[in-house]
Design a protein around this motif. Sequence first.
Motif, PDB file in Angstrom:
ATOM      1  N   VAL A 174       0.778  -1.503  -0.118  1.00 56.53           N
ATOM      2  CA  VAL A 174       0.515  -0.449  -0.223  1.00 56.53           C
ATOM      3  C   VAL A 174       1.167   1.442  -0.210  1.00 56.53           C
ATOM      4  O   VAL A 174       0.676   2.454  -1.204  1.00 56.53           O
ATOM      5  CB  VAL A 174      -0.850   0.386   1.289  1.00 56.53           C
ATOM      6  CG1 VAL A 174      -1.795   1.446   1.045  1.00 56.53           C
ATOM      7  CG2 VAL A 174      -2.220  -1.119   1.175  1.00 56.53           C
ATOM      8  N   MET A 175       2.206   0.853   0.598  1.00 53.95           N
ATOM      9  CA  MET A 175       2.695   2.336   0.856  1.00 53.95           C
ATOM     10  C   MET A 175       3.508   2.856  -0.355  1.00 53.95           C
ATOM     11  O   MET A 175       3.607   3.515  -1.090  1.00 53.95           O
ATOM     12  CB  MET A 175       4.144   1.915   2.136  1.00 53.95           C
ATOM     13  CG  MET A 175       3.339   2.158   3.206  1.00 53.95           C
ATOM     14  SD  MET A 175       1.911   4.118   3.653  1.00 53.95           S
ATOM     15  CE  MET A 175       2.972   5.224   3.765  1.00 53.95           C
ATOM     16  N   SER A 176       3.459   1.521  -0.993  1.00 51.35           N
ATOM     17  CA  SER A 176       4.838   1.719  -1.966  1.00 51.35           C
ATOM     18  C   SER A 176       3.639   2.144  -3.785  1.00 51.35           C
ATOM     19  O   SER A 176       4.008   3.207  -4.010  1.00 51.35           O
ATOM     20  CB  SER A 176       4.687   0.459  -2.281  1.00 51.35           C
ATOM     21  OG  SER A 176       6.096   0.163  -1.815  1.00 51.35           O
ATOM     22  N   HIS A 177       2.256   1.765  -3.556  1.00 53.99           N
ATOM     23  CA  HIS A 177       1.472   1.915  -4.339  1.00 53.99           C
ATOM     24  C   HIS A 177       1.171   3.544  -4.206  1.00 53.99           C
ATOM     25  O   HIS A 177       0.425   3.979  -5.086  1.00 53.99           O
ATOM     26  CB  HIS A 177       0.306   1.238  -4.368  1.00 53.99           C
ATOM     27  CG  HIS A 177      -0.307   0.972  -5.746  1.00 53.99           C
ATOM     28  ND1 HIS A 177      -0.019   1.225  -6.873  1.00 53.99           N
ATOM     29  CD2 HIS A 177      -1.615   1.986  -5.807  1.00 53.99           C
ATOM     30  CE1 HIS A 177      -0.933   1.266  -8.269  1.00 53.99           C
ATOM     31  NE2 HIS A 177      -1.968   1.557  -6.950  1.00 53.99           N
ATOM     32  N   MET A 178       0.862   3.757  -3.205  1.00 51.32           N
ATOM     33  CA  MET A 178       0.663   5.301  -3.033  1.00 51.32           C
ATOM     34  C   MET A 178       1.464   6.541  -3.475  1.00 51.32           C
ATOM     35  O   MET A 178       1.134   7.534  -4.303  1.00 51.32           O
ATOM     36  CB  MET A 178       0.752   5.528  -1.697  1.00 51.32           C
ATOM     37  CG  MET A 178      -0.200   5.347  -0.503  1.00 51.32           C
ATOM     38  SD  MET A 178      -0.366   5.259   1.416  1.00 51.32           S
ATOM     39  CE  MET A 178      -0.041   7.190   1.028  1.00 51.32           C
ATOM     40  N   PHE A 179       2.942   6.333  -3.481  1.00 55.89           N
ATOM     41  CA  PHE A 179       3.717   6.890  -4.310  1.00 55.89           C
ATOM     42  C   PHE A 179       3.902   7.051  -6.247  1.00 55.89           C
ATOM     43  O   PHE A 179       3.530   7.604  -6.738  1.00 55.89           O
ATOM     44  CB  PHE A 179       5.131   6.907  -3.934  1.00 55.89           C
ATOM     45  CG  PHE A 179       5.362   7.263  -2.308  1.00 55.89           C
ATOM     46  CD1 PHE A 179       5.010   8.752  -1.592  1.00 55.89           C
ATOM     47  CD2 PHE A 179       5.065   6.390  -1.840  1.00 55.89           C
ATOM     48  CE1 PHE A 179       5.393   9.341  -1.250  1.00 55.89           C
ATOM     49  CE2 PHE A 179       5.492   6.716  -0.433  1.00 55.89           C
ATOM     50  CZ  PHE A 179       4.948   7.966   0.463  1.00 55.89           C
ATOM     51  N   LEU A 180       3.869   5.379  -6.004  1.00 53.54           N
ATOM     52  CA  LEU A 180       3.834   4.687  -7.967  1.00 53.54           C
ATOM     53  C   LEU A 180       2.537   5.248  -8.106  1.00 53.54           C
ATOM     54  O   LEU A 180       2.792   5.623  -9.771  1.00 53.54           O
ATOM     55  CB  LEU A 180       4.480   3.518  -7.890  1.00 53.54           C
ATOM     56  CG  LEU A 180       5.616   2.898  -7.262  1.00 53.54           C
ATOM     57  CD1 LEU A 180       5.622   1.195  -7.548  1.00 53.54           C
ATOM     58  CD2 LEU A 180       6.971   3.609  -7.836  1.00 53.54           C
ATOM     59  N   ARG A 181       1.358   5.505  -8.044  1.00 53.34           N
ATOM     60  CA  ARG A 181       0.564   5.436  -8.890  1.00 53.34           C
ATOM     61  C   ARG A 181       0.119   7.438  -9.318  1.00 53.34           C
ATOM     62  O   ARG A 181      -0.212   7.412 -10.056  1.00 53.34           O
ATOM     63  CB  ARG A 181      -0.970   5.156  -8.198  1.00 53.34           C
ATOM     64  CG  ARG A 181      -1.260   6.021  -7.119  1.00 53.34           C
ATOM     65  CD  ARG A 181      -2.489   5.742  -6.146  1.00 53.34           C
ATOM     66  NE  ARG A 181      -3.174   6.382  -5.373  1.00 53.34           N
ATOM     67  CZ  ARG A 181      -4.053   6.330  -4.904  1.00 53.34           C
ATOM     68  NH1 ARG A 181      -4.565   5.635  -5.228  1.00 53.34           N
ATOM     69  NH2 ARG A 181      -4.297   6.946  -3.142  1.00 53.34           N
ATOM     70  N   CYS A 182       0.994   7.458  -9.023  1.00 52.41           N
ATOM     71  CA  CYS A 182       1.100   8.824  -8.591  1.00 52.41           C
ATOM     72  C   CYS A 182       2.147   9.043 -10.017  1.00 52.41           C
ATOM     73  O   CYS A 182       1.946  10.670 -11.196  1.00 52.41           O
ATOM     74  CB  CYS A 182       2.095   9.888  -7.569  1.00 52.41           C
ATOM     75  SG  CYS A 182       0.726  10.038  -6.512  1.00 52.41           S
ATOM     76  N   ILE A 183       2.874   8.609 -10.388  1.00 51.93           N
ATOM     77  CA  ILE A 183       3.430   8.952 -11.771  1.00 51.93           C
ATOM     78  C   ILE A 183       3.572   7.716 -12.934  1.00 51.93           C
ATOM     79  O   ILE A 183       4.046   6.941 -13.977  1.00 51.93           O
ATOM     80  CB  ILE A 183       5.132   8.380 -11.594  1.00 51.93           C
ATOM     81  CG1 ILE A 183       5.904   7.070 -10.877  1.00 51.93           C
ATOM     82  CG2 ILE A 183       5.693   9.689 -10.296  1.00 51.93           C
ATOM     83  CD1 ILE A 183       7.098   6.820 -10.565  1.00 51.93           C
ATOM     84  N   GLY A 184       2.200   7.036 -12.688  1.00 50.64           N
ATOM     85  CA  GLY A 184       1.441   5.705 -13.419  1.00 50.64           C
ATOM     86  C   GLY A 184       2.361   4.653 -13.866  1.00 50.64           C
ATOM     87  O   GLY A 184       2.322   4.279 -15.042  1.00 50.64           O
TER      88      GLY A 184
END
Length: 783
Positions: A52-62
């Motif tokens: 969850v913590m990783s995806h919170m940042f990665l989804r911002c850059i697609g």
Amino acid sequence: MNTTTYIGDCRISFFNISSQGFWDNLKSPDVVFGYSLPLLEIQIILIFFCIVMSHMFLRCIGISQIASYMIAGIVLGPQLFDVLEKSSGKLSVDPALDGIAALRCISVFGTLMFTFLMTVRTSRRVAFHSGKLPVVIGIVSFFAPLFGLGFQNFFSDNIDPHYMPLTKALGERTAIVITQSSILLPSTTYILLELKIINSELGRLALSACVINDILGIFSMIVASIQATYIHVSHATAYRDIVAVIIFFLVVFLVFKPMVQWVIDRTPEDKPVEDMYIHAVIITALASAAYFVFFNMKYILGPLMIGIIIPEGPPLGSALEAKFERLTMNVFLPISITFSAMRCDGARILSQFNDIFFNIFLTFLILVIKLVACLAPCLYYKLPLSESLAVSFILSYKSFADFVLYEAVLDDTYISQATYSFLILYSLLNAGIVPTVLRRMYDPRRKYVNYQKRDILHLERNSDLRILTCLHKPENVSETIAFLQLLSSPNLDFPIAVTVLHLVKLVGQINPIIVSHDKKLKRLNKDSYIHTANLAFRQFVLESLESVTVTTFTAFSHENLMHEDICTLALDKTTSMIVVPSGRKWTVDGLFESDNTAIRHLNQSLLDRAPCSIGILVDRGQFSRKSIVTSKKRYSIDVGVLFIGGKDDREALSLVKRMKNNPRIRVTVIRLVFDHEIESDWDYILDNEGLKDLKSTEDNKDIDYIERIVTSSVEVVKAVQLLAEEYDLMVVGRDHDMTSQDLSGLMEWVELPELGVIGDLLAARDLSSKVSVLVVQQQQQRT
């Protein structure tokens, strides 16, 4: 609860399962993690927290969520938290009672379930129903990368014996070539779904080629496993394994397959399969994995073969998906991917870089060979360069599905920990970079961009009108036929070519297909509503006195990608207009019943991408009942066109002018004129040009023309509500001349933006009238 294991004569290991909680030992509360269940729970919590913590940042850059699973594994791996190492000695000093054993079991189970469900959902016929090109790509892409085996002896003199013995190092290079040459269906399917191009022609091409490659890969995997047993175990064991594989195939095809068909045949249409059969299939898939492991082969082969036997779609395939797909994709698969990535030790790559440098070179060499092997057939068959490159990148994509191969060769000590870590990081780079590159390289919307006018306004006077109609549910049949009746006439000089497309949501299947009803398909049996609908359209053709031709198709497609199939068929049939239902439903009494959000989202996608004009039909019931073909009393239909201005209104007017040849139709055009219109505006000039023949009483005898002056948005609303009481069907444009603030002020009250301001007023829930409405948008010209 605990169990005691005796090892030899004197060694005892305690295997504790559940604890009394933190209160068990207040001075050392972490003792709770010496029990297997709490330890497993904290491992799973850590995995999902990091995801969850990783995806919170990665989804911002697609970046896709799969990359988050991998990064979570690396975070929990040896370089940071080292969860596996810290967990391994928590339960017992006995390796058989390792603290990561339970997590590993869940990981393997997730891989088994994912592989099985993915195979069930994959249509086998997709490989052989897409022409020669995918077959050529599948075969060439399988054999060409194997030429990398010719490079495995290069620089063998430089192999450090402290890293690996020479023979073992050469075996590692062989494993690199084989694993990198494979094209796994789950990886290909996943990236196509992520890019939302699985319904496109390019997506179907890639899937078909991948299935061909996978068939060859399964066969070679069996041969390689038997060969390894022959060399490293014994000849007798290898012969036994061959016999076991043959017996397995015979049992699967001669016993299991007929049993599956018997279950399908005895399940009534639209009824669920009994749970005991579903559970029996899952147990069989898991047992097949154990069977292959016992006979020295990869556990993944069993579920693959069982999944191939089960027909995709309802009733059994869809039942398996409904029962296990969400649990597998949202729980077991993330754990499986993260667990594999947790074994990645990045420090080994740096410390042993010189030893694995040639392995890295081989990896990229195979990548280049595979790209060329996929690109060459595409260019030979004259596929555009951008699409050829896209297919090559898709089929060269390495992702989470390849972890099964990497772990298998690592556990069998064919590759080192450093090489395994590199392959995991290589897959992570693929997951992050390749989708981004493909989005820039290939946009499926480009094929809908054209400079040819595909609308009704620019049709020649006596040319045939080509319309594509889409059906979702049985109630769409009567309203669609009612609309087509308005355009039909006994005059053969005004022909209509209708393409009917039944849209069916894919359940228990992953490969989208479009089926022509000129061909027989078992799933479209005579008891289905599709067959009944086709009979209704045949009757409509008979009553239209040969001025109408109808061809029917069914598209089995993913709900959020149905617009791709519709647009592709519209291009193939060179249609001038696509007519779709609105998704808003009323009862027989004219009361609002429900909104279908999926249909509304589909309509919005069509409005954005369609290669021709669009008509959204909102039927309140009275219009379709009044127009029904089989009615003995032939009612006259009152059609009103509300004309305000703009290209969409001009398109709606052109459509209605085609109805004047039907003697049952009474058409009235009502123009709302604002008292402050700008007469020098170009749209105003085009509007008057389109209405010129209607204003002249000498030239126009079939359509009534009325003008009404309005001064405010309140008067517009009142005029629309009054007109709704006078007509059976109102035809309006979606967008109007928005230079007038009188209309733009109404936009904030719109409930259904896909219908525009006027269409939304006529489709309002609280409108007491039973008028139906057709909202028209002219073809959007893009550059």
